[in-house]
Design a protein around this motif. Structure first.
Motif, PDB file in Angstrom:
ATOM      1  N   LEU A 323       0.849  -1.184   0.000  1.00  0.00           N
ATOM      2  CA  LEU A 323       0.000   0.000   0.000  1.00  0.00           C
ATOM      3  C   LEU A 323       0.889   1.240   0.000  1.00  0.00           C
ATOM      4  O   LEU A 323       1.773   1.381   0.847  1.00  0.00           O
ATOM      5  CB  LEU A 323      -0.884  -0.014   1.246  1.00  0.00           C
ATOM      6  N   SER A 324       0.671   2.138  -0.955  1.00  0.00           N
ATOM      7  CA  SER A 324       1.541   3.312  -1.059  1.00  0.00           C
ATOM      8  C   SER A 324       0.805   4.632  -0.840  1.00  0.00           C
ATOM      9  O   SER A 324       1.443   5.651  -0.578  1.00  0.00           O
ATOM     10  CB  SER A 324       2.237   3.344  -2.423  1.00  0.00           C
ATOM     11  N   VAL A 377     -10.145   4.436  -1.379  1.00  0.00           N
ATOM     12  CA  VAL A 377      -9.512   3.895  -2.584  1.00  0.00           C
ATOM     13  C   VAL A 377      -8.004   3.778  -2.348  1.00  0.00           C
ATOM     14  O   VAL A 377      -7.342   4.787  -2.076  1.00  0.00           O
ATOM     15  CB  VAL A 377      -9.787   4.797  -3.801  1.00  0.00           C
ATOM     16  N   PRO A 378      -7.439   2.592  -2.457  1.00  0.00           N
ATOM     17  CA  PRO A 378      -6.000   2.429  -2.228  1.00  0.00           C
ATOM     18  C   PRO A 378      -5.183   2.644  -3.500  1.00  0.00           C
ATOM     19  O   PRO A 378      -5.693   2.519  -4.617  1.00  0.00           O
ATOM     20  CB  PRO A 378      -5.891   0.969  -1.776  1.00  0.00           C
ATOM     21  N   MET A 379      -3.916   2.971  -3.315  1.00  0.00           N
ATOM     22  CA  MET A 379      -2.932   2.901  -4.394  1.00  0.00           C
ATOM     23  C   MET A 379      -1.929   1.814  -4.025  1.00  0.00           C
ATOM     24  O   MET A 379      -1.383   1.806  -2.927  1.00  0.00           O
ATOM     25  CB  MET A 379      -2.197   4.230  -4.604  1.00  0.00           C
ATOM     26  N   TRP A 380      -1.700   0.894  -4.954  1.00  0.00           N
ATOM     27  CA  TRP A 380      -0.753  -0.199  -4.735  1.00  0.00           C
ATOM     28  C   TRP A 380       0.539   0.085  -5.482  1.00  0.00           C
ATOM     29  O   TRP A 380       0.528   0.466  -6.654  1.00  0.00           O
ATOM     30  CB  TRP A 380      -1.346  -1.531  -5.211  1.00  0.00           C
ATOM     31  N   ARG A 381       1.640  -0.084  -4.803  1.00  0.00           N
ATOM     32  CA  ARG A 381       2.958   0.181  -5.386  1.00  0.00           C
ATOM     33  C   ARG A 381       3.340  -0.944  -6.346  1.00  0.00           C
ATOM     34  O   ARG A 381       3.175  -2.125  -6.036  1.00  0.00           O
ATOM     35  CB  ARG A 381       3.987   0.294  -4.270  1.00  0.00           C
ATOM     36  N   VAL A 382       3.865  -0.584  -7.506  1.00  0.00           N
ATOM     37  CA  VAL A 382       4.310  -1.564  -8.489  1.00  0.00           C
ATOM     38  C   VAL A 382       5.695  -1.181  -9.006  1.00  0.00           C
ATOM     39  O   VAL A 382       6.076  -0.011  -9.007  1.00  0.00           O
ATOM     40  CB  VAL A 382       3.324  -1.688  -9.671  1.00  0.00           C
ATOM     41  N   ASP A 383       6.428  -2.188  -9.427  1.00  0.00           N
ATOM     42  CA  ASP A 383       7.765  -1.953  -9.966  1.00  0.00           C
ATOM     43  C   ASP A 383       7.732  -1.500 -11.418  1.00  0.00           C
ATOM     44  O   ASP A 383       8.570  -0.710 -11.854  1.00  0.00           O
ATOM     45  CB  ASP A 383       8.608  -3.226  -9.853  1.00  0.00           C
ATOM     46  N   ASP A 384       6.783  -2.028 -12.201  1.00  0.00           N
ATOM     47  CA  ASP A 384       6.679  -1.724 -13.626  1.00  0.00           C
ATOM     48  C   ASP A 384       5.213  -1.474 -13.922  1.00  0.00           C
ATOM     49  O   ASP A 384       4.423  -2.411 -14.068  1.00  0.00           O
ATOM     50  CB  ASP A 384       7.216  -2.904 -14.448  1.00  0.00           C
TER      51      ASP A 384
END
Length: 426
Positions: A323-324, A377-384
């Motif tokens: 979670l970011s 509403v969440p924001m999920w951290r992603v690498d790409d």
């Protein structure tokens, strides 16, 4: 004159056995010699043993722990899900249905496991008592502890730093005592062992969704989430994130449910009620004293007393799938500002648009725009993010094209049940 058969036999040089066969046979003999008296292996075919020896070679320590439990099948599943063990070969099942022997690869070594056989003097441990403890190296002591506590185990000693490691002691659900030993996390982005979780922080989140099985499949495909069994059929505990997170099903709509850390649950309940919200009476749970609540606009949340040993989450997450950022879409931003400022001590700054508020102190980071129906509403951290957007669409969700912003690149998405979330490559 010599016998022709003798001449033939003595003239043929010995042939070394095939290495694979020799290793498999040695592996089988070692297993057989280590079994309790009365346990036989005649029902295990040699090809299965060869496959186990060739495909999953496991180093043998000087002494192999051989655990006995009531319910070996469930214990195997638990050690695989919670501790990341791997089953080597097939368990040996006795005629009465009990497991006579199984082998797990765990922590770079081997663990043997069977059901209790009191008639052979092999018994399960007495609850709360341990004459032998097992040490296990883990990547994240606190995350492993959280998985243990949410899947039927219990802590025996709170996490502490010593001898160059972060340590904790737990009992698994089957009565065995484990020492968890992992690296001491360095403080990073507002989190770390040197910066314990504090009043007003988000200590736990759960993604509420109509169908938890569908959600688990979707987010495993998109974010790589892994799960441990939850406390009920409608729950899942996410084991791959750096902060405690879960899934909870059978909900009318998708939203992120947040649990906040407070100094005193009882005092927080009184403040929530006086501020116009509602709160149930606190209850004692394995992770602390908790109360289910709603704010003065009906948005649900809970509060609990955080442990001093729990590290703060990172401001924007630490790794892929974390979670970011949190967006609280509230009805009235000013009212929400006043309520959460009173209850949690949040100190808001003016946002980037009218009726939008943000607070840069509690973690993870969040914003609170007004004029909405009341969804988190969440924001999920992603690498790409480009690859993540593709996975969202392939898994049955929707996504906008990635958009570059001052703090990173984001995309607005829905999952295959209509739940809204953001992706962020920060």
């Amino acid at each position: 004159m010599s016998d022709p058969l003798t001449i033939l036999v003595t003239s043929v040089p010995p042939v070394a056995p095939d290495d694979t066969f020799a290793r498999a046979l040695r592996h089988r003999v070692q297993r057989a010699l280590s079994l309790p008296e009365g346990v036989v292996v005649t029902d295990v075919s040699l090809p299965q043993t060869i496959a186990a020896a060739v495909d999953q070679p496991v180093p043998r320590p000087a002494a192999i722990p051989y655990l006995s439990v009531d319910g070996a099948s469930a214990a195997i599943d638990w050690y695989v899900e919670v501790f990341g063990a791997s089953l080597v070969g097939d368990p040996i099942v006795m005629p009465d249905g009990r497991i006579g022997h199984s082998e797990l690869s765990l922590g770079g070594g081997v663990l043997y496991l069977s059901d209790a056989h009191p008639e052979l003097g092999v018994v399960a441990p007495t609850p709360g008592q341990a004459s032998v403890s097992l040490m296990l190296a883990v990547d994240d002591t606190d995350a492993t502890l959280a998985r243990v506590e949410t899947t039927g185990g219990r802590r025996d000693r709170d996490p502490y730093d010593g001898y160059g490691h972060r340590n904790a002691w737990v009992y698994d659900p089957f009565g065995h005592r484990w020492g968890l030993q992992g690296p001491i996390p360095a403080p990073a982005g507002g989190g770390g062992v040197g910066d314990p979780i504090r009043h007003g922080d988000v200590g736990y989140v759960s993604w509420w969704t109509p169908d938890v099985a569908m959600a688990a499949t979707f987010y495993r495909a998109v974010l790589g989430w892994e799960y441990a069994p939850g406390s009920a059929d409608q729950g899942r505990q996410i084991t791959s994130a750096s902060m405690p997170m879960g899934l909870w099903g059978e909900q009318d709509e998708s939203t992120l449910f947040c649990t906040y850390v407070v100094d005193s649950t009882d005092e927080a309940v009184a403040v929530i009620r006086s501020a116009g919200g509602s709160a149930e009476d606190p209850t004692e749970e394995p992770y602390g004293r908790v109360a289910m609540c709603a704010d003065d606009q009906g948005m649900r949340f809970s509060v609990y007393e955080g442990r001093a040993s729990q590290p703060r989450p990172a401001v924007t997450g630490r790794r892929h799938g974390d979670l970011s950022y949190i967006t609280y879409e509230v009805q009235d931003g000013a009212r929400a500002h006043a309520f959460y400022g009173t209850v949690l001590g949040w100190d808001f700054d003016g946002g980037t648009s009218e009726d939008h508020w943000r607070d840069d102190d509690p973690v993870p980071m969040f914003g609170m725009p007004g004029g909405h129906a009341g969804v988190v509403v969440p924001m999920w951290r992603v690498d790409d993010i480009a690859a993540a957007v593709t996975r969202v669409r392939e898994a049955g969700g929707t996504s906008t094209d990635p958009e570059r912003r001052p703090y990173g690149t984001t995309a607005q998405c829905t999952d295959d049940q209509g739940g809204r979330f953001h992706l962020g490559q920060l």
